[in-house]
Design a protein around this motif. Structure first.
Motif, PDB file in Angstrom:
ATOM      1  N   ALA A 191      29.134  66.342  72.655  1.00  0.00           N
ATOM      2  CA  ALA A 191      29.937  67.277  71.875  1.00  0.00           C
ATOM      3  C   ALA A 191      31.257  67.574  72.569  1.00  0.00           C
ATOM      4  CB  ALA A 191      29.156  68.572  71.655  1.00  0.00           C
ATOM      5  N   ALA A 192      31.221  67.714  73.894  1.00  0.00           N
ATOM      6  CA  ALA A 192      32.448  68.028  74.624  1.00  0.00           C
ATOM      7  C   ALA A 192      33.447  66.882  74.570  1.00  0.00           C
ATOM      8  CB  ALA A 192      32.125  68.366  76.079  1.00  0.00           C
ATOM      9  N   SER A 193      32.964  65.629  74.506  1.00  0.00           N
ATOM     10  CA  SER A 193      33.887  64.494  74.498  1.00  0.00           C
ATOM     11  C   SER A 193      34.644  64.374  73.185  1.00  0.00           C
ATOM     12  CB  SER A 193      33.128  63.194  74.776  1.00  0.00           C
ATOM     13  OG  SER A 193      32.302  62.840  73.669  1.00  0.00           O
ATOM     14  N   ALA A 194      34.134  65.051  72.145  1.00  0.00           N
ATOM     15  CA  ALA A 194      34.817  64.995  70.851  1.00  0.00           C
ATOM     16  C   ALA A 194      36.140  65.748  70.871  1.00  0.00           C
ATOM     17  CB  ALA A 194      33.923  65.567  69.752  1.00  0.00           C
ATOM     18  N   TYR A 195      36.333  66.620  71.867  1.00  0.00           N
ATOM     19  CA  TYR A 195      37.551  67.429  71.927  1.00  0.00           C
ATOM     20  C   TYR A 195      38.630  66.634  72.669  1.00  0.00           C
ATOM     21  CZ  TYR A 195      33.631  70.677  71.579  1.00  0.00           C
ATOM     22  OH  TYR A 195      32.452  71.277  71.247  1.00  0.00           O
ATOM     23  N   GLY A 196      39.450  65.942  71.910  1.00  0.00           N
ATOM     24  CA  GLY A 196      40.578  65.250  72.532  1.00  0.00           C
ATOM     25  C   GLY A 196      40.378  63.763  72.680  1.00  0.00           C
ATOM     26  N   VAL A 197      39.313  63.306  73.349  1.00  0.00           N
ATOM     27  CA  VAL A 197      39.153  61.882  73.640  1.00  0.00           C
ATOM     28  C   VAL A 197      38.723  61.083  72.423  1.00  0.00           C
ATOM     29  CG1 VAL A 197      37.783  60.210  74.945  1.00  0.00           C
ATOM     30  CG2 VAL A 197      38.707  62.206  76.091  1.00  0.00           C
ATOM     31  N   LEU A 198      37.699  61.547  71.717  1.00  0.00           N
ATOM     32  CA  LEU A 198      37.146  60.760  70.611  1.00  0.00           C
ATOM     33  C   LEU A 198      38.164  60.478  69.506  1.00  0.00           C
ATOM     34  CD1 LEU A 198      34.670  59.337  69.475  1.00  0.00           C
ATOM     35  CD2 LEU A 198      33.991  61.501  68.420  1.00  0.00           C
ATOM     36  N   PRO A 199      38.944  61.456  69.032  1.00  0.00           N
ATOM     37  CA  PRO A 199      39.916  61.138  67.981  1.00  0.00           C
ATOM     38  C   PRO A 199      40.915  60.063  68.409  1.00  0.00           C
ATOM     39  CG  PRO A 199      39.615  63.503  68.131  1.00  0.00           C
ATOM     40  CD  PRO A 199      38.902  62.909  69.313  1.00  0.00           C
ATOM     41  N   GLY A 200      41.415  60.151  69.637  1.00  0.00           N
ATOM     42  CA  GLY A 200      42.357  59.149  70.108  1.00  0.00           C
ATOM     43  C   GLY A 200      41.732  57.772  70.203  1.00  0.00           C
ATOM     44  N   LEU A 201      40.479  57.711  70.641  1.00  0.00           N
ATOM     45  CA  LEU A 201      39.780  56.432  70.743  1.00  0.00           C
ATOM     46  C   LEU A 201      39.584  55.814  69.355  1.00  0.00           C
ATOM     47  CD1 LEU A 201      36.793  55.617  73.017  1.00  0.00           C
ATOM     48  CD2 LEU A 201      36.599  55.140  70.582  1.00  0.00           C
ATOM     49  N   LEU A 202      39.191  56.631  68.381  1.00  0.00           N
ATOM     50  CA  LEU A 202      38.988  56.114  67.025  1.00  0.00           C
ATOM     51  C   LEU A 202      40.300  55.645  66.411  1.00  0.00           C
ATOM     52  CD1 LEU A 202      36.429  58.732  65.644  1.00  0.00           C
ATOM     53  CD2 LEU A 202      35.966  56.438  66.518  1.00  0.00           C
ATOM     54  N   ASP A 203      41.371  56.388  66.632  1.00  0.00           N
ATOM     55  CA  ASP A 203      42.684  55.967  66.118  1.00  0.00           C
ATOM     56  C   ASP A 203      43.098  54.639  66.741  1.00  0.00           C
ATOM     57  OD1 ASP A 203      42.866  58.198  64.545  1.00  0.00           O
ATOM     58  OD2 ASP A 203      44.174  59.315  65.907  1.00  0.00           O
ATOM     59  N   HIS A 204      42.840  54.475  68.035  1.00  0.00           N
ATOM     60  CA  HIS A 204      43.202  53.244  68.728  1.00  0.00           C
ATOM     61  C   HIS A 204      42.430  52.052  68.153  1.00  0.00           C
ATOM     62  CE1 HIS A 204      44.912  51.097  72.203  1.00  0.00           C
ATOM     63  NE2 HIS A 204      43.761  50.440  72.237  1.00  0.00           N
ATOM     64  N   LEU A 205      41.143  52.227  67.919  1.00  0.00           N
ATOM     65  CA  LEU A 205      40.355  51.149  67.332  1.00  0.00           C
ATOM     66  C   LEU A 205      40.813  50.831  65.914  1.00  0.00           C
ATOM     67  CD1 LEU A 205      36.725  52.028  68.523  1.00  0.00           C
ATOM     68  CD2 LEU A 205      38.185  50.162  69.337  1.00  0.00           C
ATOM     69  N   SER A 206      41.160  51.852  65.143  1.00  0.00           N
ATOM     70  CA  SER A 206      41.622  51.624  63.765  1.00  0.00           C
ATOM     71  C   SER A 206      42.900  50.794  63.736  1.00  0.00           C
ATOM     72  CB  SER A 206      41.858  52.957  63.054  1.00  0.00           C
ATOM     73  OG  SER A 206      40.646  53.671  62.912  1.00  0.00           O
ATOM     74  N   ARG A 207      43.765  51.027  64.720  1.00  0.00           N
ATOM     75  CA  ARG A 207      45.029  50.274  64.766  1.00  0.00           C
ATOM     76  C   ARG A 207      44.836  48.854  65.282  1.00  0.00           C
ATOM     77  NH1 ARG A 207      46.801  55.052  67.158  1.00  0.00           N
ATOM     78  NH2 ARG A 207      46.811  54.020  69.201  1.00  0.00           N
ATOM     79  N   THR A 208      43.986  48.682  66.276  1.00  0.00           N
ATOM     80  CA  THR A 208      43.904  47.392  66.968  1.00  0.00           C
ATOM     81  C   THR A 208      42.838  46.452  66.398  1.00  0.00           C
ATOM     82  OG1 THR A 208      42.474  48.435  68.622  1.00  0.00           O
ATOM     83  CG2 THR A 208      44.828  48.292  69.126  1.00  0.00           C
ATOM     84  N   VAL A 209      41.729  47.003  65.905  1.00  0.00           N
ATOM     85  CA  VAL A 209      40.669  46.174  65.302  1.00  0.00           C
ATOM     86  C   VAL A 209      40.242  46.831  63.984  1.00  0.00           C
ATOM     87  CG1 VAL A 209      39.758  44.939  67.307  1.00  0.00           C
ATOM     88  CG2 VAL A 209      39.079  47.307  66.945  1.00  0.00           C
TER      89      VAL A 209
END
Length: 296
Positions: free
Chosen positions: A100-118
């Motif tokens: 739950a704590a990792s969802a604050y900040g890291v997870l959205p950026g990681l998902l956006d990065h994957l959406s752009r690159t793959v």
């Protein structure tokens, strides 16, 4: 059972409404094309075309069959490319476990990065504490974890994603907020403490007891989720140690005070994956995530 060759012949005749032009389009002569269509009609048990001296007309059944024939041919033509893309990992699914704590900040950026690159890789999300993620990775129930150390390097590959400070969450108006300086461990020795569970939040428990002496009589609650801890602080049940990213929650009634620690940023979050994974989409995602910057 009819063949794809028969379907291509049928589509050509349906679109040209002329056996001669359809045969020329298919680089064949008219008699074998006529026999192909007759055989197709026998196999599916319906008349696809009306033929007379004036020409060729598609029947109602033939018009319906044309839609499905085109769909089947499109699938047949795209299937080899799809198989190659799956083998390369450019399509597929990656299942990500996260705290739950990792969802604050890291997870959205990681998902956006994957959406752009793959963009053709689907992502399924599963909220889990680190212990549950470890089990899920070992059984291949998930492909990636956003988890806290320690890990077995023989079982898992890992990459540091974030290193951040530990801060102290206190109820709004708490006397500690009046010190106007970073807190030290001795400032907290007499405070009622909302603590992490020794089993379901072992990483944070060990981190806290390494920072400040924790006396059992001071612990008023032991829970596993950071969000629950902050809600208890807002209810004035005590104070708590939380990662700085928790400030993004925006829960009313809570202040976050700096804390002197060594090292200065002791809280780590890692990307974690099983070394023996056979999922091509995971390896494509890992290549894409190599360019995701570490938050430090």
């Amino acid at each position: 059972m009819y063949s794809f060759e028969q379907l291509r012949g049928f589509v050509a005749v349906a679109e040209e409404l002329h056996f001669g032009r359809a045969a020329e389009r298919l680089n064949m002569t008219q008699p074998p094309l006529s026999r192909m269509i007759q055989k197709l009609e026998r196999e599916i048990g319906v008349r696809l075309f009306d033929r007379d001296n004036r020409g060729v007309a598609i029947t109602t059944a033939g018009a319906a069959f044309l839609v499905e024939a085109k769909r089947l041919l499109a699938l047949a033509e795209s299937a080899p490319d799809l198989a190659r893309r799956i083998s390369r990992g450019s399509v597929g699914t990656v299942r990500i476990g996260f705290t739950a704590a990792s969802a604050y900040g890291v997870l959205p950026g990681l998902l956006d990065h994957l959406s752009r690159t793959v963009p053709d890789i689907d992502v399924d999300l599963y909220e889990m504490v680190t212990r549950e993620q470890i089990e899920g990775l070992l059984t291949h129930g998930i492909d990636l974890g956003l988890a806290r150390p320690p890990f077995d390097p023989d079982e898992f590959g890992s990459r540091l994603l974030r290193r951040e400070e530990m801060v102290v969450a206190v109820p709004t108006g708490h006397p500690l907020a009046d010190l106007e300086r970073p807190l030290r461990p001795e400032d907290l020795q007499a405070e009622p403490l909302i603590m992490y569970s020794t089993t379901r939040a072992r990483y944070f428990y060990d981190l806290v007891v390494g920072i400040v002496p924790v006396f059992h009589e001071n612990v008023v609650h032991s829970v596993s989720q950071v969000l629950t801890i902050v809600w208890l602080v807002s209810a004035r049940r005590g104070v708590a140690f939380v990662p700085r990213s928790t400030t993004l929650l925006g829960i009313d009634g809570v202040e976050y005070l700096p804390l002197v620690t060594e090292p200065r940023r002791p809280v780590e979050l890692h990307l974690l994956w099983p070394r023996d994974s056979q999922n091509p989409a995971l390896h494509a995602a890992l290549r894409a995530l190599q360019t995701l910057p570490v938050e430090d």
